[in-house]
Design an enzyme around this catalytic site. Structure first.
Site, PDB file in Angstrom:
ATOM      1  N   GLU A  55      -3.577   7.414  -3.833  1.00 11.97           N
ATOM      2  CA  GLU A  55      -3.527   6.135  -3.129  1.00 11.97           C
ATOM      3  C   GLU A  55      -3.317   5.009  -4.139  1.00 11.97           C
ATOM      4  O   GLU A  55      -4.084   4.875  -5.088  1.00 11.97           O
ATOM      5  CB  GLU A  55      -4.839   5.918  -2.372  1.00 11.97           C
ATOM      6  CG  GLU A  55      -4.843   4.699  -1.470  1.00 11.97           C
ATOM      7  CD  GLU A  55      -6.151   4.575  -0.701  1.00 11.97           C
ATOM      8  OE1 GLU A  55      -6.115   4.646   0.537  1.00 11.97           O
ATOM      9  OE2 GLU A  55      -7.211   4.411  -1.336  1.00 11.97           O
ATOM     10  N   TYR A  78       0.863  -1.187   0.000  1.00 11.71           N
ATOM     11  CA  TYR A  78       0.000   0.000   0.000  1.00 11.71           C
ATOM     12  C   TYR A  78       0.894   1.230   0.000  1.00 11.71           C
ATOM     13  O   TYR A  78       1.860   1.312   0.774  1.00 11.71           O
ATOM     14  CB  TYR A  78      -0.883   0.013   1.255  1.00 11.71           C
ATOM     15  CG  TYR A  78      -1.692   1.288   1.423  1.00 11.71           C
ATOM     16  CD1 TYR A  78      -2.973   1.388   0.904  1.00 11.71           C
ATOM     17  CD2 TYR A  78      -1.159   2.396   2.092  1.00 11.71           C
ATOM     18  CE1 TYR A  78      -3.715   2.551   1.048  1.00 11.71           C
ATOM     19  CE2 TYR A  78      -1.887   3.571   2.236  1.00 11.71           C
ATOM     20  CZ  TYR A  78      -3.161   3.645   1.711  1.00 11.71           C
ATOM     21  OH  TYR A  78      -3.880   4.800   1.849  1.00 11.71           O
TER      22      TYR A  78
END
Length: 355
Positions: free
Chosen positions: A166, A77
């Site tokens: 993101e 991530y």
């Protein structure tokens, strides 16, 4: 080359586990032939995808994306966002990608690596490689590839006036490449004047129509599920109004901040947006006149009530600049508008009328 992934182009997370309104399961599928891609696309396009982020109505799927299928050996991530503590941008990374990052942070805060970014200079290659090493990239090539992604993400963040970038997941593939396999971007609305290329990509079919209309009128509006329509000036007062309504058993139908520069015309537009929602059973107007003049609000309320032939009960609380003039205008209008001085009493009445 026929081994691809087909993804429903819907502005919401959780697409893979979502379900379409026609019963078809999943917004992300692997396909092995053009015929299979066509079959799955026909089930997606024209239907609404319901995920944990869309609400029960889902979001319309008007397009699909076909992407090369790559096999991840490990998922990470990565995000660039603004951080209030450091008052600047930070790079947030975790070796536990491909899942809900909030859950990861709650279960194991040490799994989140946060790196402040120098506003002017961005990330240095050494800083970026250090993050890649902490994430567990073993060899120099993959460390360098991951570092380049981190550096470039901040460049995009700064140059395009982003509020959030993101990447979930960023993956190390089985053949040793580092790839961004899914991305979510948010941009600052205030920068639209200098980011025409970015904002031209906006797809309003993915947005609530009433929110799009409100934005054109310079109103801050968010649709909710309740039955009390709210018209308030100032975001803080709007939040407090919603809380007091809830305290008295009412459920707000929206968040609506008309701001400090509202005119009678803006107020009328706000009324029209509120009344488009058939669930609205009463309207609560709560105005604190500082920059905003209460008589402007009263003029707009009276005008809207007459022109729109308002049938929904109306509760008004006006305090501050030109308060007495506003109250007199409402009294002399002869319209059935219930005026209150107390926020509690007004909220209780609006809640009861919506029952």
């Amino acid at each position: 080359q026929d081994k691809l992934v087909i993804k429903a182009q819907v502005l919401a997370g959780g697409r893979g586990k979502g379900k379409f309104s026609n019963g078809f399961q999943g917004g992300v599928h692997m396909v092995d032939s053009p015929a299979q891609a066509k079959e799955i696309a026909s089930k997606m396009i024209g239907s609404s995808l319901i995920t944990k982020q869309t609400g029960a109505a889902g979001r319309a799927c008007n397009a699909v994306m076909l992407a090369e299928r790559r096999q991840p050996a490990h998922e990470y991530y990565v995000a660039v966002l603004n951080d209030r503590v450091s008052q600047g941008a930070v790079l947030v990374a975790s070796a536990q990608g491909g899942m809900n990052i909030e859950e990861v942070a709650a279960k194991d805060p040490t799994a989140i690596i946060t790196t402040p970014i120098d506003f002017n200079n961005g990330l240095s290659k050494a800083e970026a490689i250090s993050v890649a090493q902490k994430l567990g990239f073993k060899d120099e090539k993959t460390q360098s590839d991951a570092a380049d992604i981190f550096i470039n993400l901040y460049k995009i963040f700064k140059e395009k006036d982003a509020t959030q970038i993101e990447i979930n997941p960023m993956a190390l593939t089985t053949d040793g490449e580092v790839l961004c396999m899914d991305a979510k971007f948010g941009f600052d609305d205030n920068a639209e004047f200098r980011q025409n290329e970015v904002f031209s990509l906006r797809d309003i079919s993915q947005e609530e129509p009433s929110e799009v209309r409100a934005q054109k009128a310079n109103l801050n509006f968010i649709k909710l599920d309740g039955s009390v329509g709210c018209l308030v000036n100032g975001a803080g007062l709007a939040m407090a109004t919603m809380d007091v309504l809830s305290l008295h058993g009412g459920q707000p139908a929206n968040f609506l901040d008309v701001g400090g520069g509202a005119t009678p015309e803006t107020v009328k537009e706000a009324f029209e947006i509120l009344l488009e929602d058939t669930k609205v059973k009463s309207i609560f107007i709560n105005i604190f006149g500082g920059i905003m003049r209460c008589d402007y609000i009263a003029e707009g309320v009276i005008k809207a009530t007459k022109e729109l032939n308002l049938k929904v009960p109306l509760v008004v609380r006006l305090k501050g600049t030109k308060e007495q003039e506003a109250k007199q205008m409402i009294r002399e209008s002869g319209l059935k508008i219930e005026a209150f001085d107390s926020l509690d009493e007004a909220a209780e009445r609006a809640s009861r009328l919506a029952d």
